[in-house]
Design a protein around this motif. Structure first.
Motif, PDB file in Angstrom:
ATOM      1  N   ILE A 183     -22.016  11.314  26.071  1.00 26.08           N
ATOM      2  CA  ILE A 183     -22.694  12.577  26.297  1.00 26.08           C
ATOM      3  C   ILE A 183     -21.764  13.668  25.770  1.00 26.08           C
ATOM      4  O   ILE A 183     -20.583  13.711  26.124  1.00 26.08           O
ATOM      5  N   VAL A 184     -22.295  14.541  24.927  1.00 27.20           N
ATOM      6  CA  VAL A 184     -21.476  15.582  24.303  1.00 27.20           C
ATOM      7  C   VAL A 184     -21.999  16.955  24.737  1.00 27.20           C
ATOM      8  O   VAL A 184     -23.183  17.261  24.548  1.00 27.20           O
ATOM      9  N   ILE A 185     -21.134  17.743  25.319  1.00 29.77           N
ATOM     10  CA  ILE A 185     -21.477  19.100  25.754  1.00 29.77           C
ATOM     11  C   ILE A 185     -20.642  20.079  24.935  1.00 29.77           C
ATOM     12  O   ILE A 185     -19.406  19.996  24.936  1.00 29.77           O
ATOM     13  N   ALA A 227     -27.640   9.737  32.571  1.00 29.69           N
ATOM     14  CA  ALA A 227     -26.788  10.442  33.532  1.00 29.69           C
ATOM     15  C   ALA A 227     -25.320  10.170  33.245  1.00 29.69           C
ATOM     16  O   ALA A 227     -24.951   9.273  32.474  1.00 29.69           O
ATOM     17  N   LEU A 228     -24.489  10.987  33.862  1.00 31.95           N
ATOM     18  CA  LEU A 228     -23.045  10.753  33.871  1.00 31.95           C
ATOM     19  C   LEU A 228     -22.675  10.136  35.216  1.00 31.95           C
ATOM     20  O   LEU A 228     -23.335  10.390  36.227  1.00 31.95           O
ATOM     21  N   PHE A 229     -21.626   9.337  35.242  1.00 32.57           N
ATOM     22  CA  PHE A 229     -21.115   8.832  36.509  1.00 32.57           C
ATOM     23  C   PHE A 229     -19.789   9.542  36.759  1.00 32.57           C
ATOM     24  O   PHE A 229     -18.786   9.273  36.085  1.00 32.57           O
ATOM     25  N   GLY A 230     -19.814  10.502  37.682  1.00 33.56           N
ATOM     26  CA  GLY A 230     -18.597  11.279  37.875  1.00 33.56           C
ATOM     27  C   GLY A 230     -18.662  12.161  39.101  1.00 33.56           C
ATOM     28  O   GLY A 230     -19.605  12.108  39.895  1.00 33.56           O
ATOM     29  N   VAL A 265     -11.680  16.409  25.506  1.00 31.51           N
ATOM     30  CA  VAL A 265     -12.084  17.788  25.263  1.00 31.51           C
ATOM     31  C   VAL A 265     -11.312  18.301  24.065  1.00 31.51           C
ATOM     32  O   VAL A 265     -10.129  17.998  23.902  1.00 31.51           O
ATOM     33  N   ALA A 266     -11.985  19.049  23.223  1.00 29.45           N
ATOM     34  CA  ALA A 266     -11.365  19.569  22.010  1.00 29.45           C
ATOM     35  C   ALA A 266     -11.912  20.948  21.707  1.00 29.45           C
ATOM     36  O   ALA A 266     -12.944  21.369  22.253  1.00 29.45           O
ATOM     37  N   VAL A 267     -11.218  21.671  20.833  1.00 22.00           N
ATOM     38  CA  VAL A 267     -11.659  23.007  20.440  1.00 22.00           C
ATOM     39  C   VAL A 267     -11.548  23.151  18.936  1.00 22.00           C
ATOM     40  O   VAL A 267     -10.623  22.632  18.311  1.00 22.00           O
ATOM     41  N   GLU A 268     -12.534  23.834  18.366  1.00 28.88           N
ATOM     42  CA  GLU A 268     -12.509  24.189  16.948  1.00 28.88           C
ATOM     43  C   GLU A 268     -12.684  25.693  16.847  1.00 28.88           C
ATOM     44  O   GLU A 268     -13.583  26.259  17.465  1.00 28.88           O
ATOM     45  N   SER A 269     -11.825  26.324  16.062  1.00 32.29           N
ATOM     46  CA  SER A 269     -11.925  27.779  15.937  1.00 32.29           C
ATOM     47  C   SER A 269     -11.147  28.270  14.730  1.00 32.29           C
ATOM     48  O   SER A 269     -10.132  27.677  14.347  1.00 32.29           O
ATOM     49  N   GLU A 270     -11.656  29.353  14.167  1.00 35.52           N
ATOM     50  CA  GLU A 270     -10.954  30.093  13.130  1.00 35.52           C
ATOM     51  C   GLU A 270     -11.029  31.566  13.488  1.00 35.52           C
ATOM     52  O   GLU A 270     -12.070  32.039  13.960  1.00 35.52           O
ATOM     53  N   PRO A 271      -9.926  32.285  13.309  1.00 37.16           N
ATOM     54  CA  PRO A 271      -9.957  33.719  13.615  1.00 37.16           C
ATOM     55  C   PRO A 271     -11.122  34.418  12.923  1.00 37.16           C
ATOM     56  O   PRO A 271     -11.348  34.259  11.730  1.00 37.16           O
ATOM     57  N   GLY A 272     -11.892  35.155  13.713  1.00 35.17           N
ATOM     58  CA  GLY A 272     -13.036  35.885  13.178  1.00 35.17           C
ATOM     59  C   GLY A 272     -14.327  35.103  13.144  1.00 35.17           C
ATOM     60  O   GLY A 272     -15.377  35.646  12.760  1.00 35.17           O
ATOM     61  N   HIS A 273     -14.293  33.826  13.540  1.00 34.89           N
ATOM     62  CA  HIS A 273     -15.497  32.987  13.437  1.00 34.89           C
ATOM     63  C   HIS A 273     -15.825  32.270  14.750  1.00 34.89           C
ATOM     64  O   HIS A 273     -16.432  31.197  14.735  1.00 34.89           O
ATOM     65  N   GLY A 274     -15.438  32.853  15.861  1.00 34.67           N
ATOM     66  CA  GLY A 274     -15.806  32.276  17.141  1.00 34.67           C
ATOM     67  C   GLY A 274     -15.062  30.989  17.461  1.00 34.67           C
ATOM     68  O   GLY A 274     -14.115  30.603  16.778  1.00 34.67           O
ATOM     69  N   ALA A 275     -15.503  30.331  18.519  1.00 34.38           N
ATOM     70  CA  ALA A 275     -14.866  29.085  18.963  1.00 34.38           C
ATOM     71  C   ALA A 275     -15.921  28.148  19.527  1.00 34.38           C
ATOM     72  O   ALA A 275     -16.929  28.589  20.088  1.00 34.38           O
ATOM     73  N   THR A 276     -15.678  26.850  19.387  1.00 31.32           N
ATOM     74  CA  THR A 276     -16.548  25.831  19.961  1.00 31.32           C
ATOM     75  C   THR A 276     -15.699  24.830  20.731  1.00 31.32           C
ATOM     76  O   THR A 276     -14.803  24.197  20.167  1.00 31.32           O
ATOM     77  N   PHE A 277     -15.967  24.713  22.026  1.00 23.62           N
ATOM     78  CA  PHE A 277     -15.294  23.722  22.868  1.00 23.62           C
ATOM     79  C   PHE A 277     -16.248  22.548  23.067  1.00 23.62           C
ATOM     80  O   PHE A 277     -17.430  22.747  23.367  1.00 23.62           O
ATOM     81  N   THR A 278     -15.715  21.344  22.921  1.00 23.14           N
ATOM     82  CA  THR A 278     -16.542  20.146  22.993  1.00 23.14           C
ATOM     83  C   THR A 278     -15.994  19.184  24.040  1.00 23.14           C
ATOM     84  O   THR A 278     -14.812  18.816  24.004  1.00 23.14           O
ATOM     85  N   ILE A 279     -16.869  18.787  24.966  1.00 24.95           N
ATOM     86  CA  ILE A 279     -16.543  17.770  25.971  1.00 24.95           C
ATOM     87  C   ILE A 279     -17.288  16.490  25.613  1.00 24.95           C
ATOM     88  O   ILE A 279     -18.501  16.530  25.370  1.00 24.95           O
ATOM     89  N   ARG A 280     -16.569  15.384  25.587  1.00 21.75           N
ATOM     90  CA  ARG A 280     -17.181  14.074  25.346  1.00 21.75           C
ATOM     91  C   ARG A 280     -16.930  13.178  26.554  1.00 21.75           C
ATOM     92  O   ARG A 280     -15.775  12.982  26.954  1.00 21.75           O
ATOM     93  N   LEU A 281     -18.013  12.658  27.127  1.00 20.55           N
ATOM     94  CA  LEU A 281     -17.920  11.818  28.314  1.00 20.55           C
ATOM     95  C   LEU A 281     -18.762  10.563  28.136  1.00 20.55           C
ATOM     96  O   LEU A 281     -19.845  10.623  27.539  1.00 20.55           O
ATOM     97  N   VAL A 295     -10.451  22.111  32.980  1.00 20.65           N
ATOM     98  CA  VAL A 295     -11.366  21.383  32.101  1.00 20.65           C
ATOM     99  C   VAL A 295     -10.720  20.086  31.611  1.00 20.65           C
ATOM    100  O   VAL A 295     -11.308  19.001  31.700  1.00 20.65           O
ATOM    101  N   LYS A 296      -9.516  20.185  31.098  1.00 16.36           N
ATOM    102  CA  LYS A 296      -8.817  19.017  30.554  1.00 16.36           C
ATOM    103  C   LYS A 296      -8.583  17.959  31.627  1.00 16.36           C
ATOM    104  O   LYS A 296      -8.811  16.764  31.407  1.00 16.36           O
ATOM    105  N   SER A 297      -8.140  18.388  32.817  1.00 16.80           N
ATOM    106  CA  SER A 297      -7.861  17.444  33.901  1.00 16.80           C
ATOM    107  C   SER A 297      -9.121  16.714  34.342  1.00 16.80           C
ATOM    108  O   SER A 297      -9.113  15.494  34.541  1.00 16.80           O
ATOM    109  N   VAL A 298     -10.222  17.455  34.488  1.00 20.01           N
ATOM    110  CA  VAL A 298     -11.480  16.840  34.923  1.00 20.01           C
ATOM    111  C   VAL A 298     -11.995  15.853  33.879  1.00 20.01           C
ATOM    112  O   VAL A 298     -12.376  14.719  34.200  1.00 20.01           O
ATOM    113  N   VAL A 299     -12.013  16.280  32.633  1.00 19.69           N
ATOM    114  CA  VAL A 299     -12.559  15.429  31.574  1.00 19.69           C
ATOM    115  C   VAL A 299     -11.741  14.146  31.429  1.00 19.69           C
ATOM    116  O   VAL A 299     -12.295  13.051  31.313  1.00 19.69           O
TER     117      VAL A 299
END
Length: 293
Positions: free
Chosen positions: A213-215, A173-176, A267-283, A256-260
């Motif tokens: 925990i990584v979402i 579980a997460l404690f939050g 929280v971080a993001v990886e993206s390249e134009p034309g190839h979608g995006a992935t947002f990652t939360i680590r807690l 998102v940033k404030s809560v995390v």
């Protein structure tokens, strides 16, 4: 005007100081020249800070004005839809069961859209206000992620999206704060729907990596421009190009940033134009933060 008020007196003062040092005849001239130059240097530094501060405030005012305009537009859309349904019923055109079913569905869609907007704004105010402390408790990751996804897929704009959920077994579980974490994950899923490809494929995954925990929320949309990546988590920032044309409040990723960060996460993001995006939360997992129940 501010630049002129700072630069002109500073240049004159510096000139006097340099002349005093160049033509000095007594110790007083040296002291006087050094003091004038010091004054000039201080004025330059203060002027630079003042100009930067004014520019920052002007930019913030512009972003806030955009925020008000965007919220007003988002409110106007569901209100207009609700009014249309009401006027149709008043005109007596809801007697046919098929037509009534369509109107009922339309009304439900607009109410959900309105409810979502209100929830997002209230979530931002709650998280932004220090007077409202977060309510910490043990939070099951599986239930959290599925509740966040369910809150998005019921919205009209998510009707054609495909959202796949992949959650690892036996996650700790997460404690939050449940509400805060729910809004954080939900905002990422909602963004993936809004900014992803039409009839896009979205993946929401939760795993454990070491003590965390990584979402991850991924989409197959047009991606994010490099110029936007640097500012993507800033309050009221709406992006450029295609992202700016999608209506929104500019609060989602700030929430998102404030809560995390309030949960000692990242929280971080990886993206390249034309190839979608992935947002990652680590807690941190509850067992690693000393709260394992």
């Amino acid at each position: 005007m501010l630049v002129g008020m700072v630069v002109i007196p500073t240049v004159l003062s510096a000139t006097v100081g340099i002349v005093a040092l160049a033509l000095w005849r007594e110790a007083f001239d040296i002291v006087f020249g050094v003091l004038i130059l010091t004054f000039g240097a201080t004025a330059i530094a203060g002027g630079t800070v003042a100009v930067s501060f004014v520019r920052r405030n002007v930019r913030l005012a512009e972003l806030q004005a955009d925020f008000v305009a965007n919220v007003s537009h988002e409110l106007r859309t569901p209100v207009a839809g609700i009014r249309l349904v009401a006027e149709t019923l008043e005109a007596g055109r809801g007697d046919d069961p098929a037509r009534l079913a369509v109107l009922t569905e339309m009304l439900g869609d607009e109410v959900r859209r309105l409810e979502d907007l209100v929830e997002r704004v209230l979530a931002w105010r709650r998280i932004d206000s220090e007077a409202t402390p977060l309510a910490y408790e043990l939070v099951a990751v599986d239930a959290l992620v599925r509740e966040a996804v369910a809150g998005v897929v019921r919205l009209p704009e998510a009707r054609d999206a495909s959202v796949a959920v992949a959650i690892a077994d036996d996650l700790p579980a997460l404690f939050g704060d449940h509400e805060g974490l729910l809004h954080a994950v939900r905002n990422l899923v909602h963004n993936a729907v809004k900014y992803g490809a039409e009839r896009g494929a979205i993946t929401v995954a939760a795993t454990r990596e070491g003590r965390e925990i990584v979402i991850r929320v991924s989409d197959n949309g047009p991606g994010i421009a490099a110029a936007d990546l640097r500012h993507i988590f800033e309050r009221f920032y709406r992006g450029t190009g295609g992202r700016a044309r999608v209506r929104g409040t500019g609060l989602g990723l700030d929430i998102v940033k404030s809560v995390v960060e309030a949960h000692d996460g990242q929280v971080a993001v990886e993206s390249e134009p034309g190839h979608g995006a992935t947002f990652t939360i680590r807690l941190p997992a509850a067992s690693e933060s000393g709260h394992d129940g």
